[in-house]
Design a protein around this motif. Structure first.
Motif, PDB file in Angstrom:
ATOM      1  N   VAL A  94      16.408   8.502  69.727  1.00 28.56           N
ATOM      2  CA  VAL A  94      15.899   7.355  70.484  1.00 28.56           C
ATOM      3  C   VAL A  94      14.626   6.838  69.816  1.00 28.56           C
ATOM      4  CG1 VAL A  94      15.149   6.564  72.768  1.00 28.56           C
ATOM      5  CG2 VAL A  94      16.903   8.352  72.560  1.00 28.56           C
ATOM      6  N   THR A  95      13.846   7.769  69.277  1.00 31.25           N
ATOM      7  CA  THR A  95      12.677   7.457  68.452  1.00 31.25           C
ATOM      8  C   THR A  95      12.933   8.035  67.062  1.00 31.25           C
ATOM      9  OG1 THR A  95      11.610   9.557  69.000  1.00 31.25           O
ATOM     10  CG2 THR A  95      11.148   7.686  70.454  1.00 31.25           C
ATOM     11  N   ASP A  96      12.157   7.633  66.101  1.00 32.46           N
ATOM     12  CA  ASP A  96      12.185   8.337  64.819  1.00 32.46           C
ATOM     13  C   ASP A  96      11.862   9.810  65.078  1.00 32.46           C
ATOM     14  OD1 ASP A  96      12.649   5.977  63.477  1.00 32.46           O
ATOM     15  OD2 ASP A  96      10.618   5.780  62.686  1.00 32.46           O
ATOM     16  N   LEU A  97      12.571  10.697  64.414  1.00 35.95           N
ATOM     17  CA  LEU A  97      12.286  12.123  64.546  1.00 35.95           C
ATOM     18  C   LEU A  97      12.715  12.845  63.277  1.00 35.95           C
ATOM     19  CD1 LEU A  97      15.253  13.650  65.229  1.00 35.95           C
ATOM     20  CD2 LEU A  97      14.865  12.506  67.411  1.00 35.95           C
ATOM     21  N   VAL A  98      12.206  14.052  63.101  1.00 34.50           N
ATOM     22  CA  VAL A  98      12.542  14.874  61.939  1.00 34.50           C
ATOM     23  C   VAL A  98      13.208  16.156  62.416  1.00 34.50           C
ATOM     24  CG1 VAL A  98      11.618  16.257  60.038  1.00 34.50           C
ATOM     25  CG2 VAL A  98      10.724  13.956  60.459  1.00 34.50           C
ATOM     26  N   ALA A 125      15.237   6.003  64.387  1.00 34.53           N
ATOM     27  CA  ALA A 125      15.552   5.591  65.756  1.00 34.53           C
ATOM     28  C   ALA A 125      16.843   4.774  65.784  1.00 34.53           C
ATOM     29  CB  ALA A 125      14.398   4.782  66.333  1.00 34.53           C
ATOM     30  N   GLY A 126      17.688   5.073  66.760  1.00 40.47           N
ATOM     31  CA  GLY A 126      18.950   4.356  66.912  1.00 40.47           C
ATOM     32  C   GLY A 126      20.100   4.937  66.117  1.00 40.47           C
ATOM     33  N   THR A 127      19.868   6.060  65.435  1.00 42.93           N
ATOM     34  CA  THR A 127      20.894   6.690  64.599  1.00 42.93           C
ATOM     35  C   THR A 127      21.566   7.829  65.355  1.00 42.93           C
ATOM     36  OG1 THR A 127      19.622   6.203  62.605  1.00 42.93           O
ATOM     37  CG2 THR A 127      21.345   7.870  62.413  1.00 42.93           C
ATOM     38  N   ALA A 139      14.332  22.436  68.105  1.00 40.31           N
ATOM     39  CA  ALA A 139      13.728  21.209  68.630  1.00 40.31           C
ATOM     40  C   ALA A 139      13.285  20.286  67.497  1.00 40.31           C
ATOM     41  CB  ALA A 139      12.530  21.544  69.506  1.00 40.31           C
ATOM     42  N   PRO A 140      13.530  18.973  67.625  1.00 36.69           N
ATOM     43  CA  PRO A 140      13.059  18.024  66.611  1.00 36.69           C
ATOM     44  C   PRO A 140      11.539  17.995  66.521  1.00 36.69           C
ATOM     45  CG  PRO A 140      14.701  17.023  68.066  1.00 36.69           C
ATOM     46  CD  PRO A 140      14.306  18.316  68.687  1.00 36.69           C
ATOM     47  N   CYS A 141      11.048  17.366  65.482  1.00 34.27           N
ATOM     48  CA  CYS A 141       9.611  17.126  65.304  1.00 34.27           C
ATOM     49  C   CYS A 141       9.319  15.648  65.495  1.00 34.27           C
ATOM     50  CB  CYS A 141       9.164  17.558  63.906  1.00 34.27           C
ATOM     51  SG  CYS A 141       9.349  19.318  63.566  1.00 34.27           S
ATOM     52  N   HIS A 142       8.173  15.353  66.086  1.00 32.82           N
ATOM     53  CA  HIS A 142       7.820  13.953  66.302  1.00 32.82           C
ATOM     54  C   HIS A 142       7.197  13.347  65.041  1.00 32.82           C
ATOM     55  CE1 HIS A 142       3.974  15.932  67.451  1.00 32.82           C
ATOM     56  NE2 HIS A 142       3.403  14.825  66.994  1.00 32.82           N
ATOM     57  N   VAL A 143       7.364  12.047  64.922  1.00 32.62           N
ATOM     58  CA  VAL A 143       6.814  11.291  63.794  1.00 32.62           C
ATOM     59  C   VAL A 143       5.630  10.453  64.267  1.00 32.62           C
ATOM     60  CG1 VAL A 143       7.305   9.535  62.042  1.00 32.62           C
ATOM     61  CG2 VAL A 143       9.053  11.247  62.622  1.00 32.62           C
ATOM     62  N   GLU A 144       5.795   9.825  65.419  1.00 28.89           N
ATOM     63  CA  GLU A 144       4.748   8.993  65.994  1.00 28.89           C
ATOM     64  C   GLU A 144       3.968   9.787  67.047  1.00 28.89           C
ATOM     65  OE1 GLU A 144       4.172   6.094  64.793  1.00 28.89           O
ATOM     66  OE2 GLU A 144       5.982   5.886  63.573  1.00 28.89           O
ATOM     67  N   GLY A 147       5.388  10.948  70.532  1.00 29.25           N
ATOM     68  CA  GLY A 147       6.365  12.009  70.695  1.00 29.25           C
ATOM     69  C   GLY A 147       7.759  11.597  70.247  1.00 29.25           C
ATOM     70  N   PHE A 148       8.744  12.450  70.575  1.00 26.36           N
ATOM     71  CA  PHE A 148      10.128  12.156  70.190  1.00 26.36           C
ATOM     72  C   PHE A 148      11.018  12.180  71.427  1.00 26.36           C
ATOM     73  CE2 PHE A 148      10.081  16.807  70.130  1.00 26.36           C
ATOM     74  CZ  PHE A 148      11.287  17.120  70.746  1.00 26.36           C
ATOM     75  N   GLN A 149      12.139  11.455  71.328  1.00 24.24           N
ATOM     76  CA  GLN A 149      13.196  11.490  72.334  1.00 24.24           C
ATOM     77  C   GLN A 149      14.529  11.601  71.596  1.00 24.24           C
ATOM     78  OE1 GLN A 149      11.911   7.755  74.433  1.00 24.24           O
ATOM     79  NE2 GLN A 149      12.256   8.990  76.273  1.00 24.24           N
ATOM     80  N   CYS A 150      15.348  12.561  71.988  1.00 23.10           N
ATOM     81  CA  CYS A 150      16.599  12.834  71.287  1.00 23.10           C
ATOM     82  C   CYS A 150      17.700  13.157  72.289  1.00 23.10           C
ATOM     83  CB  CYS A 150      16.411  14.004  70.326  1.00 23.10           C
ATOM     84  SG  CYS A 150      17.872  14.422  69.354  1.00 23.10           S
ATOM     85  N   VAL A 151      18.801  12.422  72.231  1.00 23.85           N
ATOM     86  CA  VAL A 151      19.976  12.716  73.037  1.00 23.85           C
ATOM     87  C   VAL A 151      20.709  13.907  72.408  1.00 23.85           C
ATOM     88  CG1 VAL A 151      22.196  11.840  73.876  1.00 23.85           C
ATOM     89  CG2 VAL A 151      20.211  10.300  73.728  1.00 23.85           C
ATOM     90  N   VAL A 152      21.189  14.826  73.246  1.00 24.48           N
ATOM     91  CA  VAL A 152      21.904  16.012  72.767  1.00 24.48           C
ATOM     92  C   VAL A 152      23.263  16.079  73.469  1.00 24.48           C
ATOM     93  CG1 VAL A 152      21.875  18.513  72.532  1.00 24.48           C
ATOM     94  CG2 VAL A 152      19.726  17.221  72.398  1.00 24.48           C
ATOM     95  N   VAL A 153      24.334  15.979  72.674  1.00 18.75           N
ATOM     96  CA  VAL A 153      25.700  16.031  73.201  1.00 18.75           C
ATOM     97  C   VAL A 153      26.357  17.313  72.697  1.00 18.75           C
ATOM     98  CG1 VAL A 153      27.889  14.804  73.460  1.00 18.75           C
ATOM     99  CG2 VAL A 153      25.784  13.504  73.014  1.00 18.75           C
TER     100      VAL A 153
END
Length: 205
Positions: A94-98, A125-127, A139-144, A147-153
């Protein structure tokens, strides 16, 4: 640490970028989820699972088996642990993340893993990406700063409480939840986890 991109060829052994999913409603709904100063993970969120894209994830991404859609949000810069499942995982940034990731094949016979093997990949973000079952992740790492937001399926029931007897030996000692095998770094202080990460607790700072 060198940060690569999930669009790079070097990501192919770990997963792939997914195309053809309509993520707009999912990204909008995720804007309502909290971003704590540490990290939070919620395995299943009714509002996310009610979206049209959930059916696409289940049928196209998981071949029709039941799934759950949740999220991992927060602030993080360190590896702390690695985990793997017996199924692929779909992440939507949802956000850029690493992501800090490695290969299950590099775990030793006594269930240790050398953190020098970890690689870092930016997920813009958006990928949407598929993370293969044999890919170690956490857990992902934040870039900004926000923080980060990540959907997990994941396959339904993954990362929920264990409800069956379990011997704390062999690979079983790594299981901390249903369909979740975890190797922690001692520095992270994860209660009940097997501390088998050897070397530096990798950071993207």
């Amino acid at each position: 640490m060198k940060i690569q991109n999930v669009a790079d060829a070097s990501f192919r052994k770990y997963g792939k970028v997914l195309e053809g999913y309509d993520l707009a409603a999912l990204l909008r709904e995720m804007k309502h989820t909290p971003v704590p100063e540490d990290t939070t993970y919620v395995p299943s969120v009714e509002e996310l699972e009610a979206l049209d894209v959930a059916e696409a994830f289940q049928n196209r991404g998981f071949g029709g088996i039941p799934i759950q859609i949740g999220y991992c949000n927060g602030h993080n810069k360190k590896l702390n642990a690695v985990e793997y499942h017996r199924c692929s995982e779909i992440n939507v940034a949802v956000t850029d993340l690493v992501l800090l990731i490695g290969s299950q094949q590099d775990i030793t016979d006594d269930f240790h893993y050398d953190t020098s093997r970890i690689e870092a990949f930016l997920v813009p973000a958006g990928t949407a990406i598929e993370v293969y079952a044999t890919t170690l992740h956490y857990a992902p790492c934040h870039v900004e700063d926000g923080g980060f937001q990540c959907v997990v399926v994941l396959a339904k029931g993954t990362n929920t409480d264990i409800t069956f007897p379990l011997e704390k030996s062999g690979e079983d000692k790594l299981m901390t939840a249903r369909n979740k095998w975890l190797i922690a770094h001692e520095e992270a202080g994860i209660e009940g986890a097997f501390n088998g990460l050897v070397g530096e607790n990798v950071s993207i700072d």
